[in-house]
Design an enzyme around this catalytic site. Structure first.
Site, mmCIF file in Angstrom:
data_model
loop_
_atom_site.group_PDB
_atom_site.id
_atom_site.type_symbol
_atom_site.label_atom_id
_atom_site.label_comp_id
_atom_site.label_asym_id
_atom_site.label_seq_id
_atom_site.Cartn_x
_atom_site.Cartn_y
_atom_site.Cartn_z
ATOM 1 N N HIS B 63 9.161 4.357 0.554
ATOM 2 C CA HIS B 63 9.048 3.187 -0.326
ATOM 3 C C HIS B 63 8.683 3.608 -1.747
ATOM 4 C CE1 HIS B 63 4.568 2.751 -0.501
ATOM 5 N NE2 HIS B 63 4.581 3.221 0.735
ATOM 6 N N ASP B 171 0.895 7.500 -2.859
ATOM 7 C CA ASP B 171 1.442 6.637 -1.807
ATOM 8 C C ASP B 171 2.378 5.647 -2.482
ATOM 9 O OD1 ASP B 171 1.973 4.809 0.205
ATOM 10 O OD2 ASP B 171 -0.075 4.059 0.331
ATOM 11 N N GLU B 199 7.105 -2.396 0.195
ATOM 12 C CA GLU B 199 6.459 -2.003 1.447
ATOM 13 C C GLU B 199 5.012 -2.468 1.477
ATOM 14 O OE1 GLU B 199 4.155 0.520 4.254
ATOM 15 O OE2 GLU B 199 3.887 0.337 2.097
ATOM 16 N N HIS B 310 -4.541 3.971 -2.292
ATOM 17 C CA HIS B 310 -4.780 2.569 -2.661
ATOM 18 C C HIS B 310 -5.910 2.426 -3.683
ATOM 19 C CE1 HIS B 310 -2.331 0.470 0.681
ATOM 20 N NE2 HIS B 310 -1.802 1.619 0.343
#
Lengths: 332, 342
Positions: B63, B171, B199, B310
């Site tokens: 993603h 990520d 995603e 995150h």
């Protein structure tokens, strides 16, 4: 029925590792199947061709809840996570078994207060004294299920692990054995995978088979024990239940009324089920493709998701009869 | 290095065009064909020698989107209130620089000064509603000259390091970089690489892509949290930096298909690539949607282990990423030669 149920409940089959259950059902039903197939995700589809132009998908999930090893410490104790809805508070002191037969017991660390109990405080002891010794039997990623074979309670009631939903599997197998050589419709008996982790197997199976109607066969909770969690007018031993709704589906009125009519006409005892919490494969089936009118035939079951679930064998016999009569009806 | 170049680009879920354009430019330069779909996924089908038409058998996806912020309203004072997009670590928001919208306006996430916080306020966690983005505007009118409600804001972090790489959006730019590296190598095997959108808000691009391709097998290339840090007991580590790519056994959305997992392990062992299992079994990945697409697709996940995902700055080891690329190459060859169903 009891003999079949004993074997099915004894088989190892947590979500994602249903192989032993599937093999057992394949063998048991081979003489009664026109066609057997296993799809990409492991759903077993047994088809009986019929005279009518309707196709009905009847689903029961093969998987049970379980545990998965995430870490092995240097002293040989296993840390684990849950596969499906496991009650953390019920785990301490229970025995579990791995696919290769290794048996372990769940131990609990010392707690400051009982409120802090969560999975990180629990471990599985398989009798190994070191990491290396443990690894000879069990590896990270291996799954375990409760070690709890079937036993009788009273005249008609049995307790075992995995009655959710080997009960449903047994009902389908028995119905398959007793079906007329040419049923009224084309019937797909689907033994699904991964229901306990979110109805995952039923969806692709239903997409693939494109049925006109869907019917789930699964256990449901009861309201006949002391101080039940929910008001639910379903009791053990009073017959299979016609599901009206749960959190995954509002059953299609055409299907529920056909079910009720069939039970009335054939004098089969039945109950009506409105389940406030819980879902089943029909939830995935009725939403596949352009929508498939679906219903659920439920088997009352106490102590669901514990090592000792309980069903009444008379309910099972009635469920087989109910299913057979239902599949002979005109599904318009 | 693709990882660092990709890391720099802003691409919060729903706003992936800059990432997509970077990848398109690379593909064009290498003469690789691609196409996109209505939701914004980018597909690069690779036709292996002697196997035309089999390029959709294997789908590899990564993603493009990252977690971030979305401007929700503009205060009279010129400060911007925001929503979070995806699972942002809210505790890690305050004082972070961000870049906003197509004008790339720079701002910083602010909160009430620590000096003015009462004792009980200091003990409480900062909630999103107590935070704002400050772009230095003195009024709503001034702010509206450069930003508008609905603009995305992404963390602004310059990536650094060679072996130990830090930066934002690892990520899953590390996953995108791995797919790019595979495409650059021009392997003579059939597969389709898919760079997906959205995603982080629920695998929305992956749902569309797996339905469209209808592959026989899908391998999701991800970046996963490691938790191998102080204050965490070893039994709670999910992965460890430096121990190779992580294979997912199970997460909140999928139980890896045993045939995919077995094949990944055998390929890693044949190639001598180190690997580890991802021990944390929560959260979700695109394999959760590819697996149950249409009639069911054999699916698995391989990830680069990464600390502090995150948040505004994450950290990974280049050696883990390189081993991931080796494993991907081996897996593609293995599926091309033997299929995955047997």
């Amino acid at each position: 029925m009891k003999e079949l149920l004993t074997r099915l409940c004894g088989a190892f089959g947590p979500a994602g590792a249903e192989g032993p259950v599937r093999d057992m059902i394949k063998e048991e039903t081979a003489p009664y199947s026109d066609e057997q197939a296993v799809d990409n995700l492991g759903n077993l589809v047994i088809t009986r061709s019929g005279s009518g132009d309707k196709t009905i998908l009847v689903a029961a999930h093969m998987d049970e809840i379980g545990l998965m090893v995430t870490y092995i410490d240097e002293n040989g104790f296993l840390r684990f996570t849950n596969v499906g809805g496991v009650f953390t508070k019920l785990l301490t002191g229970k025995r579990v078994v791995f696919q290769n037969g290794a048996v372990g017991v769940i131990g609990q660390e010392k707690l400051k207060d009982s409120g802090e109990l969560d999975l990180s405080k629990l471990y599985i002891d398989i009798g190994a004294a070191s990491r290396d010794e443990a690894r000879k039997k069990v590896n990270i990623g291996d799954m375990a299920v409760f070690y709890s074979p079937l036993g009788m309670s009273g005249e008609n009631r049995v307790t075992a692990k995995a009655l959710d939903n080997r009960t449903g599997c047994a009902v389908l197998v028995e119905a398959l054995k007793k079906m007329p050589s040419e049923p009224a419709h084309r019937i797909h008996f689907v033994f699904t995978v991964q229901e306990e982790v979110g109805l995952r197997g039923a969806r692709p199976a239903s997409y693939h088979l494109k049925p006109d109607y869907g019917l789930g066969v699964d256990v449901t909770r009861v309201g006949d024990t002391p101080e039940p969690e929910y008001k639910l007018d379903v009791s053990l031993g009073k017959g299979p239940a016609v599901k009206i709704k749960d959190t995954s589906i509002i059953c299609h009125p055409r299907v529920t009324s056909l079910m009720i009519q069939t039970a009335e006409n054939n004098k089969i005892p039945y109950q009506l089920e409105v389940l406030e919490r819980g879902g089943t494969d029909a939830g995935a089936i009725h939403l596949s493709r352009e929508g498939i009118p679906s219903g659920v035939l439920s088997i009352p079951c106490r102590y669901i998701h514990t090592p000792a679930e309980m069903v009444d064998l008379e309910d099972l016999d009635n469920a087989v009869l109910f299913l057979l009569r239902l599949l002979e009806e005109k599904w318009e | 290095m693709f990882i660092k170049e990709l890391s720099k680009i802003s691409g919060v879920s729903g706003d992936e065009s800059r990432v997509r354009n970077y990848i398109k430019e690379k593909l064009s330069a290498w003469g690789i064909e691609y196409y996109t779909d209505s939701i914004g996924n980018l597909y690069a089908p690779c036709k292996g020698s002697g196997s035309e038409g089999r390029e959709t058998d294997l789908m590899l996806s990564a993603h493009m989107d990252e977690v971030g912020l979305l401007v929700a309203s503009i205060e009279k004072s010129g400060h911007l209130r925001f929503y979070t997009v995806g699972g942002v670590d809210r505790q890690a928001l305050v004082s972070k620089p961000v870049t906003i919208g197509s004008n790339e306006v720079k701002g910083v996430i602010g909160a009430k000064a620590v000096h003015l916080q009462k004792e009980e306020e200091r003990k409480k966690e900062l909630k999103t509603e107590n935070l704002y983005i400050d772009i230095g505007a003195g009024s709503k009118e001034e702010a509206e000259k450069s930003v508008k409600v609905g603009d995305y804001a992404a963390f602004l972090v310059e990536p650094s390091g060679e072996e130990l790489i830090t930066g934002k959006a690892m990520d899953n730019r590390a996953g995108c970089a791995a797919l790019l590296e595979i495409l650059r190598r021009d392997l003579p095997y059939s597969f389709t690489a898919v760079f997906t959108v959205q995603e982080e808000v629920g695998c929305r691009g992956g749902t569309v892509a797996s339905y469209r391709l209808n592959p026989r097998a899908a391998l999701v290339v991800e970046t996963t949290g490691s938790f191998d840090t102080p204050e965490v007991e070893e039994k709670e580590y999910s992965t460890c930096l430096g121990k190779g790519p992580a294979l997912t056994l199970m997460d909140g959305s999928v139980i890896t298909h045993p045939r995919v997992l077995e094949r990944l392990i055998s390929v890693a062992e044949e190639l001598g690539v180190p690997y580890q299992f991802r021990r944390y079994t929560g959260s979700f990945t695109e394999a959760g949607v590819t697996s149950f697409s249409r009639e069911g697709v054999l699916s698995g996940v391989v990830s680069t282990p990464c600390r502090y995902i995150h948040s505004s700055t994450s950290m990974l080891r280049r050696s883990d990423w390189e081993h991931l690329v080796e494993l991907l190459g081996g897996f593609i060859r293995s599926v091309h030669e033997k299929g995955v169903a047997d």
